[in-house]
Enzyme design. Structure first.
Site, PDB file in Angstrom:
ATOM      1  N   TYR A  37      18.980   1.871   9.280  1.00  0.00           N
ATOM      2  CA  TYR A  37      19.196   2.135   7.841  1.00  0.00           C
ATOM      3  C   TYR A  37      20.136   1.057   7.324  1.00  0.00           C
ATOM      4  O   TYR A  37      21.294   1.005   7.725  1.00  0.00           O
ATOM      5  CB  TYR A  37      19.807   3.520   7.697  1.00  0.00           C
ATOM      6  CG  TYR A  37      20.028   4.000   6.280  1.00  0.00           C
ATOM      7  CD1 TYR A  37      18.988   4.011   5.362  1.00  0.00           C
ATOM      8  CD2 TYR A  37      21.275   4.460   5.884  1.00  0.00           C
ATOM      9  CE1 TYR A  37      19.185   4.470   4.078  1.00  0.00           C
ATOM     10  CE2 TYR A  37      21.484   4.927   4.584  1.00  0.00           C
ATOM     11  CZ  TYR A  37      20.431   4.925   3.694  1.00  0.00           C
ATOM     12  OH  TYR A  37      20.640   5.379   2.414  1.00  0.00           O
ATOM     13  N   TYR A 191      16.824  16.530   7.475  1.00  0.00           N
ATOM     14  CA  TYR A 191      18.002  15.795   7.943  1.00  0.00           C
ATOM     15  C   TYR A 191      19.275  16.218   7.211  1.00  0.00           C
ATOM     16  O   TYR A 191      20.274  16.590   7.807  1.00  0.00           O
ATOM     17  CB  TYR A 191      17.785  14.284   7.750  1.00  0.00           C
ATOM     18  CG  TYR A 191      19.029  13.491   8.023  1.00  0.00           C
ATOM     19  CD1 TYR A 191      19.371  13.152   9.329  1.00  0.00           C
ATOM     20  CD2 TYR A 191      19.895  13.118   6.999  1.00  0.00           C
ATOM     21  CE1 TYR A 191      20.538  12.468   9.600  1.00  0.00           C
ATOM     22  CE2 TYR A 191      21.060  12.434   7.266  1.00  0.00           C
ATOM     23  CZ  TYR A 191      21.371  12.110   8.568  1.00  0.00           C
ATOM     24  OH  TYR A 191      22.535  11.453   8.825  1.00  0.00           O
ATOM     25  N   HIS A 192      19.201  16.154   5.894  1.00  0.00           N
ATOM     26  CA  HIS A 192      20.408  16.367   5.095  1.00  0.00           C
ATOM     27  C   HIS A 192      20.840  17.819   5.093  1.00  0.00           C
ATOM     28  O   HIS A 192      21.985  18.126   4.823  1.00  0.00           O
ATOM     29  CB  HIS A 192      20.165  15.878   3.667  1.00  0.00           C
ATOM     30  CG  HIS A 192      19.558  14.505   3.650  1.00  0.00           C
ATOM     31  ND1 HIS A 192      18.208  14.307   3.856  1.00  0.00           N
ATOM     32  CD2 HIS A 192      20.115  13.295   3.508  1.00  0.00           C
ATOM     33  CE1 HIS A 192      17.959  13.005   3.820  1.00  0.00           C
ATOM     34  NE2 HIS A 192      19.086  12.367   3.619  1.00  0.00           N
ATOM     35  N   LYS A 556      34.211  15.340  -7.913  1.00  0.00           N
ATOM     36  CA  LYS A 556      33.622  14.187  -7.250  1.00  0.00           C
ATOM     37  C   LYS A 556      33.304  13.141  -8.299  1.00  0.00           C
ATOM     38  O   LYS A 556      32.308  13.256  -8.997  1.00  0.00           O
ATOM     39  CB  LYS A 556      32.341  14.586  -6.518  1.00  0.00           C
ATOM     40  CG  LYS A 556      32.589  15.212  -5.160  1.00  0.00           C
ATOM     41  CD  LYS A 556      31.326  15.308  -4.333  1.00  0.00           C
ATOM     42  CE  LYS A 556      30.834  13.966  -3.860  1.00  0.00           C
ATOM     43  NZ  LYS A 556      31.737  13.256  -2.963  1.00  0.00           N
ATOM     44  N   ASP A 560      28.229   9.255  -5.937  1.00  0.00           N
ATOM     45  CA  ASP A 560      28.017   9.783  -4.594  1.00  0.00           C
ATOM     46  C   ASP A 560      27.847  11.297  -4.651  1.00  0.00           C
ATOM     47  O   ASP A 560      28.645  11.993  -5.256  1.00  0.00           O
ATOM     48  CB  ASP A 560      29.210   9.374  -3.722  1.00  0.00           C
ATOM     49  CG  ASP A 560      29.419  10.316  -2.554  1.00  0.00           C
ATOM     50  OD1 ASP A 560      28.412  10.664  -1.912  1.00  0.00           O
ATOM     51  OD2 ASP A 560      30.570  10.692  -2.303  1.00  0.00           O
ATOM     52  N   HIS A 562      27.391  13.463  -1.904  1.00  0.00           N
ATOM     53  CA  HIS A 562      27.655  14.226  -0.676  1.00  0.00           C
ATOM     54  C   HIS A 562      28.822  15.161  -0.933  1.00  0.00           C
ATOM     55  O   HIS A 562      29.980  14.780  -0.852  1.00  0.00           O
ATOM     56  CB  HIS A 562      27.955  13.285   0.486  1.00  0.00           C
ATOM     57  CG  HIS A 562      26.765  12.477   0.879  1.00  0.00           C
ATOM     58  ND1 HIS A 562      26.446  11.292   0.267  1.00  0.00           N
ATOM     59  CD2 HIS A 562      25.797  12.696   1.808  1.00  0.00           C
ATOM     60  CE1 HIS A 562      25.334  10.813   0.817  1.00  0.00           C
ATOM     61  NE2 HIS A 562      24.922  11.647   1.749  1.00  0.00           N
TER      62      HIS A 562
END
Lengths: 685, 318
Positions: A37, A191-192, A556, A560, A562
């Protein structure tokens, strides 16, 4: 003499431990696709990196885009500026895309793009490059990640509401079916979900329910003829996580394979077994990688790679490994090379690829797989009963399940029930020589590259034909409003040299923007200790002394998405007796300042994982001063923050800094309480 | 100038930081804050900042999209020609045994940064199920002196409706399509309070139409013989549909409590305060002190009455 390798001679007998090809000759498997990646700074810098990686034996590309590109902003947008080139490559126009793939024949490459809300746009740019180069578009191979559900749940780079987003995905499937037969229009991602705390059962159930949601949407739209629908089913691919409990993970993969075979056969009536194959790529787990004793991560990555390669029946099609130092910073090229070498050793030095499935017939494995399948079926049935994946997202059910799992995981790490070597056991270690290099073992983006990106964008805008741009955007808007497929209009936008921001803004006008449930409401934390009780006692004391409950604004800033760290802090702060104002992700520093001011917060907690912590913290602190609050509201910062930056952050005015090493929530909350008390002592109401 | 004067002047100019700190004072439910709150009200009166806002209550079930809707209504109202100022007080039910809470309504509201005529404040409810917090009425008393409109948003079905009815000049009940069939609409006993109904999320199409007719029928059944049946507005936060109709209704019914109404409201919330803080014993004591009406007359203001009520209880009172 009858050696099975003699040419032209049928083998006398087949040995169960050997592999045979279609003609009955012994054979070995081909390795999976090796990817890394990658992408950073600018199109030119990323292109140089790709060519180096391919020369080093990498067999496919995995493009990381920066956050502005992922969330539909051009590099010159104010929200975008601090993030340009930070976590991936910035792509503004087709000319950046030309630059990114310079010297790489597209028709021969297998390219995976981690792109979601703007996936249609990036695919349009990719097709545009192929057309302008005169390459055969039908030969394009690869994947656009394009899974919006997990963006709402875990990753955060969504733009549009669910209905519009699912329409974009469906239209890409419909387009690719006729024009790019080898392209995976989307990659259903579990995945996440694991990164966000999902258990194996949740990973199975949510991902499969998600795939069902996509296929049902396409079927209901009716744009694909029923006899071609199995072809669509056959194009569904997955992107899966692999964690440290590698035997359970391997069983999870077998469960995925078997459940998908079942669903495609029973729900969609697909006859061809090939179209029922569970095709998947993997990035192994980043959640479990530690900042403490980071060299240990190399072993974790190796073990996690075994989970998705050992079982032949459930082996990944493509694998990308994180780097050992991911919890510290973005990886350097050398770190990525080290991870690539792991794959090469596993595939070429070991005998892994010489055997059929080595777990067939194991009653232990079979029993475990059956249990996972049973539990996953139950969860899928629950989601179906709620009205399917979209309803389960919109009601906040899925998000709250994930936040709960994550809270449980953090609670177990805190109690020591979940052992993490170097974190809560065997924490005394020798200093790592890997961190003593000139760069301290971490990667920094070259700021000069951002300027080059902005110059390139300005140059394209100056030279392009404005009339063609306007016409292309108008056609896109028209298609969006009338329900026509938006792929061709997007390709025309690409060729007309429309920018990423212009494409996304046009669709924002039509579809609006979406904010999904945050999932933190109604959550509980399972951390109860004397130290938590002590923080609560201090909170009550604070209420008695000041007349108000300590109030924290958790924000946040930047693009981003996450949000796991911010969510855990929000839940923990309430657990400790704070009033918590949590406004979700993708806020401008100005919005966070306004929240903190209007709410008269006692402290602001910023969570930043994109590497932009210096810029964003400065903007928040300066914003507070500009709004007349001076330094009355202290700011603390958490995220992936290299040690080198701590001093600079403190100089800006950050009162506390938290990194992944600060997993002990009682300690984190105690330090936040210190800041709040010190401020209340310093100032009046 | 004293610190309080500075806060008052800043708040009257709708400067957010002093305003926010003044709200914090009115959230302070400790006995020792009563005198300071009374002083603040007196200072506001001295600056000519008497009560002037229309108070609108928005209540409804979780998931009805109420927060988003209220945020959009406030922003749209402030953008109208008359350029009124609007404060939103969002009561969040998410409380926890630790005493802490998650105040999530802000997630769904995006006001232009730096716009003084719009102000948003979150407040925890004291109860899991919603309704008002102990500080809701005091803060409304402050905000109604500073803004043209005060929107109070509460979650809840049941007892809290009575409180919102007492607090607000006009009450809207926000529902979502398929929020329930006819029977559920009626069972909840919530049909009798609201002045108007808002069927939100009407972008959902057919479900919205079905719900509209079910709701209309339920209201007719629950409130027979009303001369003018309450309006039902159909809104969509995505398309903006129906929002201006709600605002037209709001503006057309703009009333500000007259003195008699304000006194009645004070009495109600004073008794509620006594009950919440001092229980049945406190209510007995109130009767012996001359009742809410007597104390309010004696104290001059709500805060003054609180001080007067507490005086015999408080060993530190002067």
């Amino acid at each position: 003499m009858s050696s099975p390798t003699d040419p032209g001679q049928a083998p006398a007998q087949r040995l169960p431990h050997r592999l045979y090809d279609a003609e009955g000759n012994p054979t070995t498997d081909r390795p999976w696709i090796f990817r890394t990646y990658a992408g950073h700074s600018s199109a030119a810098a990323s292109n140089a990196l790709y060519r180096k990686n391919l020369a080093a034996g990498q067999t496919g590309l995995s493009v990381a885009f920066d956050l502005p590109t992922q969330t539909g902003y051009s590099s010159d947008h104010p929200l975008a500026l601090p993030e340009v080139g930070k976590v991936g490559v910035p792509i503004n126009t087709i000319d950046d895309m030309h630059q990114l793939f310079e010297g790489i024949p597209l028709a021969e490459m297998n390219t995976s793009m981690t792109i979601n809300a703007t996936a249609m746009w990036l695919l349009a740019l990719y097709i545009g490059v192929a057309r302008e180069r005169g390459e055969d578009v039908r030969k394009l191979q690869g994947t656009t990640q394009n899974d919006i559900i997990k963006e709402y749940l875990a990753r955060g780079t969504y733009i549009f509401p669910p209905e519009a987003s699912l329409r974009l995905i469906a239209e890409m499937y419909e387009y690719c079916l006729d024009h790019l037969p080898k392209w995976n229009a989307s990659n259903i991602c579990s995945y996440h979900l694991q990164e966000a705390g999902a258990t194996p059962v949740q990973e199975l159930a949510f991902a499969l329910a998600n795939a069902i949601g996509v296929l049902d949407t396409i079927r209901e739209r009716g744009a694909v003829a029923p006899d071609r629908f199995p072809d669509v089913v056959g194009r569904i691919s997955f992107f899966v996580n692999s964690g440290i409990r590698f035997i359970e993970e391997m069983c999870k993969m077998r469960a995925f394979v078997e459940l998908w075979d079942e669903i495609t056969r029973d729900r969609y009536g697909v006859q061809d077994p090939k179209q029922r194959l569970f095709r998947y790529g993997v990035q192994v787990n980043s959640l479990g990688l530690t900042e403490q004793q980071p060299e240990n991560n190399a072993w974790r990555i190796l073990i996690e790679a075994l989970g998705v390669t050992l079982s032949r029946k459930a082996r990944c099609r493509a694998l990308q490994l994180p780097a050992w130092n991911e919890a510290l910073s973005l990886p350097r090229p050398w770190d990525q090379q080290w991870s690539l070498r792991l794959q090469q050793i596993l595939a070429y030095e070991t005998d892994l690829l010489e055997y059929p499935d080595i777990f067939d017939g194991s009653i232990v494995i079979e029993s475990k797989v059956e249990e996972l399948k049973r539990q996953a079926r139950e969860e899928i049935a629950r989601i179906e009963a709620m009205g399917g994946i979209r309803a389960a997202v919109e009601s906040g059910y899925l998000k709250s399940q994930l936040v709960r799992s994550m809270s449980e995981r953090v609670s177990k790490i805190n109690s020591g029930e979940l052992v993490i070597v170097g974190v809560n056991r065997w924490t005394d270690g020798l200093p790592s020589p890997l961190l003593t290099g000139e760069d301290g073992g971490i990667f920094k983006v070259d700021e000069a590259e951002t300027r080059r990106t902005l110059e390139a964008l300005a140059a394209v805008k100056a030279k392009r034909d404005p009339a063609r741009v306007q016409a292309a955007l108008a056609a896109l808007e028209e298609a969006a409003r009338t329900g026509k497929n938006m792929m061709e209009p997007s390709i025309e936008c690409a060729l007309a040299r429309v920018t990423t921001g212009e494409w996304a803004d046009t669709l924002r006008r039509v579809f609006g923007e979406y904010r999904p449930p945050t999932g933190v409401e109604g959550q509980r934390l399972y951390v109860d200790s004397d130290r938590v009780a002590e923080v609560r006692r201090r909170a009550e004391e604070f209420v008695r002394r000041t007349g108000h409950r300590p109030r924290i604004v958790v924000g946040k800033p930047g693009l981003d998405g996450h949000s796991n760290g911010a969510e855990v802090i929000a839940v923990a702060a309430r657990h400790c007796g704070f009033d918590v104002v949590y406004s979700g992700i993708r806020l401008t520093p100005e919005e966070i300042v306004q929240s903190a001011i209007e709410e008269a917060a006692d402290v602001i907690g910023l969570s930043i994982l994109s590497g932009s912590h210096l810029d964003l913290t400065r903007q928040v602190i300066e914003g507070l001063r500009a709004a007349g609050a001076g330094d009355a509201i202290p700011v603390i910062v958490g995220g992936i923050i290299p040690k080198d930056d701590h001093e600079a952050l403190r100089a800006l005015g950050a009162r506390q800094i938290f990194t992944p090493a600060d997993f002990d929530l009682a300690d984190v909350m105690s330090r936040i309480m210190d800041v709040v008390e010190a401020q209340a002592g310093a100032g009046a109401r | 100038m004293s610190e309080l004067d500075q806060l008052i002047e800043g708040a009257i100019a709708l400067d957010k930081w002093p305003l926010a700190r003044l709200v914090r004072l009115f959230e302070d439910t400790r006995p020792e804050a009563v005198a300071e709150k009374a002083a603040a009200i007196a200072a506001l009166e001295a600056h000519g900042a008497g009560p002037r806002a229309m108070v609108a209550g928005f209540t409804g079930t979780p998931g009805s999209g109420k927060s988003t809707l209220v945020g959009q209504l406030a922003a749209r109202l402030a953008a109208r020609d008359a350029a009124p100022s609007v404060a939103v007080l969002a009561i969040d039910p998410s409380s926890h045994r630790s005493g802490g809470s998650i105040l999530g309504d802000r997630t769904r509201v995006h006001f232009p940064v730096g716009e003084r005529r719009l102000f948003f404040r979150s407040q925890p409810s004291d109860r899991e199920l919603g309704g008002m917090g102990r500080a809701t009425y005091p803060v409304v008393r402050l905000l109604e002196r500073l803004f043209d409109y005060v929107f109070v948003e509460t979650v809840g079905i049941g007892q809290s409706e009575v409180e919102i009815e007492r607090l607000a000049d006009r009450v809207y009940l926000v529902l979502q399509p398929l929020g329930g069939d006819q029977v559920q609409f009626m069972k909840a006993g919530i049909m009798e309070v609201p002045h108007a109904f808002i069927l939100n999320k009407c972008d959902v199409g057919a479900a919205a139409r079905r719900s509209y007719h079910a709701l209309r029928a339920s209201i007719d059944f629950a409130r027979p013989g009303e001369a003018a049946p309450p309006p039902i507005f159909r809104t969509s936060a995505i398309s903006g549909e129906g929002l201006d109709d709600v605002l037209d209704d709001l503006v057309a019914h703009r009333t500000v409590h007259d003195d008699a109404a304000r006194q009645a409201r004070d009495r109600y919330f004073f008794e509620k305060w006594v009950r919440d803080e001092y229980g049945r014993f406190g209510l007995d004591l109130l009767e012996r002190q001359g009742g809410a009406a007597g104390l309010l007359a004696q104290g001059g203001t709500f805060e003054g009455a609180q001080a007067a009520y507490r005086a015999p209880l408080d060993p530190f009172a002067g």
